[in-house]
Scaffold this motif. Structure first.
Motif, mmCIF file in Angstrom:
data_model
loop_
_atom_site.group_PDB
_atom_site.id
_atom_site.type_symbol
_atom_site.label_atom_id
_atom_site.label_comp_id
_atom_site.label_asym_id
_atom_site.label_seq_id
_atom_site.Cartn_x
_atom_site.Cartn_y
_atom_site.Cartn_z
ATOM 1 N N SER A 35 -10.927 -2.994 -3.000
ATOM 2 C CA SER A 35 -9.633 -2.300 -3.083
ATOM 3 C C SER A 35 -8.574 -3.325 -3.459
ATOM 4 O O SER A 35 -8.615 -4.458 -2.977
ATOM 5 N N ALA A 62 -3.246 6.418 -6.677
ATOM 6 C CA ALA A 62 -3.989 5.256 -6.183
ATOM 7 C C ALA A 62 -4.833 5.567 -4.956
ATOM 8 O O ALA A 62 -5.927 5.028 -4.798
ATOM 9 N N THR A 63 -4.322 6.392 -4.078
ATOM 10 C CA THR A 63 -4.989 6.583 -2.786
ATOM 11 C C THR A 63 -4.901 8.045 -2.367
ATOM 12 O O THR A 63 -3.985 8.770 -2.771
ATOM 13 N N ALA A 70 2.423 2.569 -3.144
ATOM 14 C CA ALA A 70 1.551 3.232 -4.129
ATOM 15 C C ALA A 70 1.322 4.709 -3.797
ATOM 16 O O ALA A 70 0.865 5.467 -4.655
ATOM 17 N N GLN A 121 3.227 -5.270 -11.226
ATOM 18 C CA GLN A 121 2.110 -4.608 -11.914
ATOM 19 C C GLN A 121 2.190 -4.840 -13.422
ATOM 20 O O GLN A 121 3.254 -5.120 -13.968
ATOM 21 N N ASN A 158 -6.399 7.528 -12.767
ATOM 22 C CA ASN A 158 -5.824 6.195 -12.546
ATOM 23 C C ASN A 158 -6.206 5.301 -13.734
ATOM 24 O O ASN A 158 -7.205 4.593 -13.727
ATOM 25 N N TYR A 171 -4.227 -3.706 -4.458
ATOM 26 C CA TYR A 171 -2.893 -3.134 -4.637
ATOM 27 C C TYR A 171 -1.918 -4.238 -5.023
ATOM 28 O O TYR A 171 -1.850 -5.273 -4.361
ATOM 29 N N TYR A 203 -11.968 5.021 -7.813
ATOM 30 C CA TYR A 203 -10.584 5.324 -8.181
ATOM 31 C C TYR A 203 -10.492 6.735 -8.741
ATOM 32 O O TYR A 203 -11.470 7.287 -9.267
ATOM 33 N N SER A 223 -6.621 1.391 -13.180
ATOM 34 C CA SER A 223 -7.892 1.010 -12.554
ATOM 35 C C SER A 223 -9.053 1.176 -13.529
ATOM 36 O O SER A 223 -9.960 0.344 -13.578
ATOM 37 N N TYR A 249 0.843 -1.208 0.000
ATOM 38 C CA TYR A 249 0.000 0.000 0.000
ATOM 39 C C TYR A 249 0.876 1.255 0.000
ATOM 40 O O TYR A 249 0.682 2.169 -0.811
#
Ligand SMILES: CC(C)(COP(=O)(O)OP(=O)(O)OC[C@H]1O[C@@H](n2cnc3c(N)ncnc32)[C@H](O)[C@@H]1OP(=O)(O)O)[C@@H](O)C(=O)NCCC(=O)NCCS
Length: 167
Positions: free
Chosen positions: A85, A27-28, A21, A93, A125, A87, A121, A128, A18
């Motif tokens: 969610s 992402a967040t 990212a 990735q 992104n 990650y 998202y 996503s 997490y």
């Protein structure tokens, strides 16, 4: 890839993935790394039978996680709705791992009593967006210009997958 329920021992790896990212600002909405301690309550909210948290292992290493959380504070009328969610560690990735994990979670939804899966998202992104679009999520909301990421004002996409319509 082995997919299994997460255990408390996995929390440091989950948090590390997490935190990796956060600097990308895509992402967040967290802007600083979080601590393992601060995520224990979040971890405990998961339940393998209703709101699972899974990790994916490759060669014995936790390289991704996917979890469901209750929508809108868990108000009972939304019991059959969950937010997903996911990650994936940077080195893993764009290799199809996220898609496979999401496919498995979608397949589990009927057993988890979930009829609507929500993906939320940032509107920039791209990974996503592509992932959700290709799996049949429909964009149901766009909260434009809602987040400030170091001065870049970004929006939030809300995407929904109706599970019963697929089965
Ligand atoms: C978003 C994420 C979960 C997708 O998982 P993944 O394993 O990397 O993605 P996949 O290899 O399964 O590919 C899914 C789609 O995303 C695209 N994609 C993957 N990485 C991408 C990137 N960096 N930029 C643009 N598109 C990307 C793939 O091309 C594929 O698109 P397609 O359907 O058109 O072929 C993963 O990249 C990740 O963890 N990113 C950082 C954290 C994050 O953004 N989490 C989601 C928070 S809402």
């Amino acid at each position: 890839m082995i997919v299994r329920d997460a255990t408390p021992d996995d929390l440091p790896a989950i948090v590390a993935i997490y935190n990796a990212a956060i600097p990308g600002r895509a992402a967040t909405a967290d802007l600083e790394p979080v601590t393992v301690e601060s995520r224990r309550a979040w971890f405990a909210e998961h339940d393998p039978k209703r709101r699972p948290l899974w990790v994916a292992e490759v060669d014995g290493e936790v390289v991704a996680w996917i979890g469901l959380s209750s929508f809108y504070g868990g108000r009972p009328a939304y019991d059959a709705t969950a937010e997903v969610s996911m990650y994936v560690a940077p080195n893993f990735q764009a290799k199809g791992l996220g898609r496979e994990l999401m496919r498995q979670m979608i397949a589990a939804c009927p057993h988890l009593g979930i009829t609507t899966l929500l993906g939320m998202y940032f509107d920039h992104n791209e990974a996503s967006r592509k992932l959700c679009d290709s799996l049949g999520f429909e964009q149901v909301g766009h909260l434009a210009r809602i987040a400030n990421l170091d001065g870049a004002i970004r929006g939030l996409i809300i995407a929904a997958l109706r599970i019963e319509e697929r089965s």
